[in-house]
Design a protein around this motif. Structure first.
Motif, short mmCIF file in Angstrom:
data_model
loop_
_atom_site.label_atom_id
_atom_site.label_comp_id
_atom_site.label_asym_id
_atom_site.label_seq_id
_atom_site.Cartn_x
_atom_site.Cartn_y
_atom_site.Cartn_z
N UNK A 140 1.26 -1.32 0.35
CA UNK A 140 0.12 -0.04 -0.28
C UNK A 140 0.56 0.92 0.24
N UNK A 141 0.60 1.72 -1.03
CA UNK A 141 1.22 4.00 -0.70
C UNK A 141 0.21 4.15 -0.62
N UNK A 142 0.94 5.69 0.21
CA UNK A 142 0.29 6.85 0.72
C UNK A 142 -1.09 7.23 -0.22
N UNK A 143 -1.20 7.37 0.15
CA UNK A 143 -3.18 8.39 -1.02
C UNK A 143 -1.99 9.92 -1.53
N UNK A 144 -1.53 10.21 -2.89
CA UNK A 144 -1.47 11.96 -2.90
C UNK A 144 -2.18 12.30 -3.33
N UNK A 145 -2.90 12.49 -4.20
CA UNK A 145 -4.25 12.78 -4.95
C UNK A 145 -5.33 12.05 -5.48
N UNK A 146 -6.49 12.86 -6.03
CA UNK A 146 -7.71 12.13 -6.88
C UNK A 146 -8.28 12.41 -7.61
N UNK A 147 -7.62 11.75 -8.73
CA UNK A 147 -8.04 12.82 -10.44
C UNK A 147 -8.95 11.07 -10.65
N UNK A 148 -8.65 10.21 -11.21
CA UNK A 148 -8.93 9.33 -11.71
C UNK A 148 -10.69 9.33 -12.18
N UNK A 149 -10.84 8.99 -13.32
CA UNK A 149 -12.39 8.93 -13.55
C UNK A 149 -12.75 8.06 -13.59
N UNK A 150 -14.48 8.02 -13.57
CA UNK A 150 -15.17 6.91 -13.54
C UNK A 150 -15.07 6.24 -12.22
N UNK A 151 -14.98 4.88 -12.57
CA UNK A 151 -14.86 3.88 -11.34
C UNK A 151 -13.89 3.48 -12.02
N UNK A 152 -13.76 3.27 -12.99
CA UNK A 152 -11.66 2.39 -12.88
C UNK A 152 -11.31 3.14 -13.91
N UNK A 153 -10.02 4.11 -14.08
CA UNK A 153 -9.66 4.22 -15.26
C UNK A 153 -7.25 3.25 -15.09
N UNK A 154 -7.85 2.75 -16.28
CA UNK A 154 -6.16 2.66 -16.74
C UNK A 154 -5.69 3.76 -17.78
N UNK A 155 -4.99 4.20 -16.61
CA UNK A 155 -4.18 5.46 -17.53
C UNK A 155 -2.14 5.14 -17.30
N UNK A 156 -2.40 5.09 -19.28
CA UNK A 156 -0.50 4.79 -19.40
C UNK A 156 -0.30 2.88 -19.13
N UNK A 185 -3.69 2.72 -12.08
CA UNK A 185 -4.54 1.98 -12.51
C UNK A 185 -5.30 3.07 -11.07
N UNK A 186 -6.94 3.67 -11.70
CA UNK A 186 -7.00 4.35 -10.95
C UNK A 186 -9.10 3.76 -10.49
N UNK A 187 -8.70 3.72 -9.16
CA UNK A 187 -9.69 2.61 -8.38
C UNK A 187 -10.82 3.70 -7.79
N UNK A 188 -12.86 4.40 -8.06
CA UNK A 188 -12.88 5.37 -7.69
C UNK A 188 -12.22 6.27 -7.04
N UNK A 189 -11.74 7.32 -8.08
CA UNK A 189 -10.91 8.25 -8.22
C UNK A 189 -8.79 8.16 -7.73
N UNK A 190 -9.29 7.33 -7.27
CA UNK A 190 -8.15 6.90 -6.27
C UNK A 190 -6.93 5.57 -6.71
N UNK A 191 -6.28 5.72 -6.70
CA UNK A 191 -5.04 5.29 -7.33
C UNK A 191 -5.40 3.21 -6.42
N UNK A 192 -5.30 2.71 -6.82
CA UNK A 192 -5.85 1.54 -6.24
C UNK A 192 -4.63 1.00 -5.45
N UNK A 193 -3.16 1.94 -5.55
CA UNK A 193 -2.58 1.47 -4.55
C UNK A 193 -2.43 1.64 -3.40
#
Length: 571
Positions: free
Chosen positions: A326-342, A395-403
């Motif tokens: 698990x990593x600390x939450x830095x920011x919430x900028x994901x789209x939709x429920x799930x997003x794959x970004x690059x 990978x973003x889940x509900x706007x947050x980095x899934x990690x």
């Protein structure tokens, strides 16, 4: 760690520190036993010179009584030490196996793709037992022998320094020989344990896949392959056995030479009046007490070498750092429920499976992943569920980095019905509520009510004893396994449900029932369906084509079919 046995052995201390009090008791018991054993020879020499030669038989009886008490005390203290260390070793074995199994549970899926389960079982069972055997039988005996060698050496020097220095000459040869041979002994024992792990892995794999062996009538391959691995294990065991036993005859030979030196030179000193006969007897016993422990340590050395080799294999697992953290939450900028970004991903073999993938899944929609076998569909689903982490991208889940999610929170939000469902021995109820903290403590009536609410009761009725039906994973049909896995995932009511060929082995009627159940899930539930049968994805809101490291939005069903056919011809 590989080249320095003392450093390797020192790593055992974290396992032993909780037993510090009992180890200290055993340690002092060893010192007391060694001290009592060292008093005896001096008493024997004194008795010879002061009572036997002057023919004072009453003094002989008194001295004999004192020696008897000393030997009885030595026996009692040694017995206590053995009981204490036996209990300590068993507790350490229990803790070591627990810690090893706990560490295995922390590791990622990629680790288990690299190690055969038989080899891991060998480390938990066999290798930990090798460490336990040395702790319970060898550790304190090793310490006692060291004290005995040091103590006997001090007494020898005290009695006759020049004779002592002469008797130490074979000991110097022993030290040189041990330094030269120890590395080869350790290497042979490590190889034996490594090949033993391969043998366990081969047996486990062959038994697990025996149905395939029978279907293709390849018992001959099974026998030949097993024979090859077994031959490797035989050769490694013989080699380790030879190296483990190389110390004992050499140490015994040096001990015999030392005794001959003492007798020859000692008799010369007695004849010249420089040494009393009784002290020569004491000296001879002390020389025996000096070299006998060395012989004993030669026998124990193989146990130590095996324990250290086993600890190397155990420690290589215990010191691994889990890849999925698990990593600390830095920011919430994901789209939709799930997003794959690059997102890009490669397996340990270095082959890139996905490259710069970008897509967004919205809440409440159904998405399908199609493509040829080996195109990356299951890998994509595994990244969604965070069974792996991407090599690059996020990978973003509900706007947050899934990690950034705690494991429990992530599992509550994502349900995964695997292509090859895994069930555990027990009842259907046990398997349905496995790992479900929300419903794990429900009564039988409450479970039935829950199943009825989620329209799962009709599926339970297909089993002869309902929720109490015993599950034997090896004999249960694959279709029934998939049904149970399906119900287990639906009971979690996840925000996102992944179905990896979830109905591939289910009959058409049951598949229709499962489809109706999916339609009754909360409207916010997002479904990701991986399927080869096109009728399974006919009602998907959007279809993605996965092939050749790329994930492409296919759009309509007709376009997906065209891409699938084109992809197959291309591959």
């Amino acid at each position: 760690m590989k080249n320095n046995p003392l450093k390797t052995f020192a790593k055992l201390w974290p396992m032993m520190k909780d037993e510090k009090r009992d180890i200290i008791i055993a340690f002092f018991a060893v010192i007391a036993t060694s001290a009592l054993s060292l008093i005896g020879p001096l008493g024997i020499g004194y008795t010879i010179d002061h009572y036997i030669i002057p023919r004072d038989f009453s003094g002989v009886l008194v001295a004999s009584g004192i020696l008897l008490v000393i030997f009885l005390l030595s026996f009692a203290v040694n017995y206590v030490q053995m009981l204490v260390m036996g209990a300590v070793a068993q507790r350490i074995l229990w803790k070591l196996r627990n810690d090893l199994f706990k560490k295995l549970q922390e590791l990622s899926l990629s680790f288990f793709n690299q190690y055969k389960s038989g080899d891991l079982i060998s480390r938990i069972n066999s290798d930990t037992e090798k460490v336990n055997q040395f702790l319970s039988e060898g550790l304190m005996r090793f310490a006692a022998n060291i004290f005995m060698v040091i103590g006997a050496g001090i007494f020898i020097l005290f009695i006759q320094p020049s004779l002592a220095l002469t008797s130490f000459a074979p000991g110097v040869v022993i030290l040189i020989f041990t330094a030269l041979v120890s590395k080869a002994v350790g290497k042979a024992n490590k190889e034996q344990l490594r090949v033993g792990g391969l043998l366990s892995g081969e047996v486990q794999e062959s038994i697990a896949n025996f149905k395939v062996i029978l279907a293709f009538n390849r018992r001959d391959y099974f026998r030949t392959h097993f024979k090859d691995i077994n031959s490797l294990h035989y050769k490694a065991s013989v080699r380790a056995g030879v190296w483990n036993e190389v110390f004992t005859p050499f140490f015994e030979w040096m001990g015999n030479i030392a005794q001959i030196i003492v007798l020859a030179y000692g008799i010369y000193l007695v004849a010249g009046g420089q040494l009393a006969l009784g002290l020569l007897v004491s000296f001879f016993i002390y020389v025996t007490r000096f070299y006998d422990p060395l012989r004993e340590m030669a026998r124990l050395w193989s146990s130590l070498a095996t324990a250290l080799a086993a600890w190397d294999r155990i420690g290589s697992i215990l010191h691994l750092v889990p890849e999925i953290q698990r990593i600390p939450l830095e920011k919430t900028d994901g789209k939709g429920l799930l997003e794959f970004r690059n997102v890009s991903f490669s397996y340990p073999n270095g082959i890139e499976v996905l490259k710069d993938i970008n897509f967004v899944f919205e809440k409440g929609k159904t998405y399908a992943l199609v493509g040829p076998t080996g195109g990356g569909k299951t890998t994509t689903a595994s990244l969604i569920a965070r069974l792996y982490d991407p090599a690059r991208g996020t990978v973003y889940l509900d706007g947050k980095d899934i990690r950034s999610y705690e494991a429990d929170e992530r599992v509550r939000k994502i349900g995964f019905i695997l292509q090859e469902p895994m069930l555990f021995a027990g009842t259907i109820r046990d398997n349905l509520l496995y790992g479900n903290s929300k419903y794990g403590n429900l009564s039988e009536e409450e479970v039935h009510a829950l199943l009825k609410r989620l329209s799962l009761s009709s599926l339970i009725e297909k089993f002869p004893e309902g929720l109490s039906t015993k599950v034997e994973s090896s004999t249960l049909p694959l279709g029934q396994k998939q049904m149970i896995a399906f119900m287990r995932a639906v009971l979690r009511e996840p925000d996102l449900l992944i179905l990896d060929e979830a109905t591939a082995n289910i009959d058409t009627v049951t598949e229709k029932i499962l489809e109706d159940i999916l339609n009754k899930l909360p409207p916010t539930t997002t479904r990701v369906i991986i399927a080869h049968r096109l009728n399974t994805i006919a009602n998907a809101d959007d279809i993605f084509f996965v092939n050749g490291t790329h994930v492409t939005e296919a759009g309509s069903m007709e376009h997906a079919v065209e891409m699938l056919l084109h992809g197959k011809r291309k591959s």
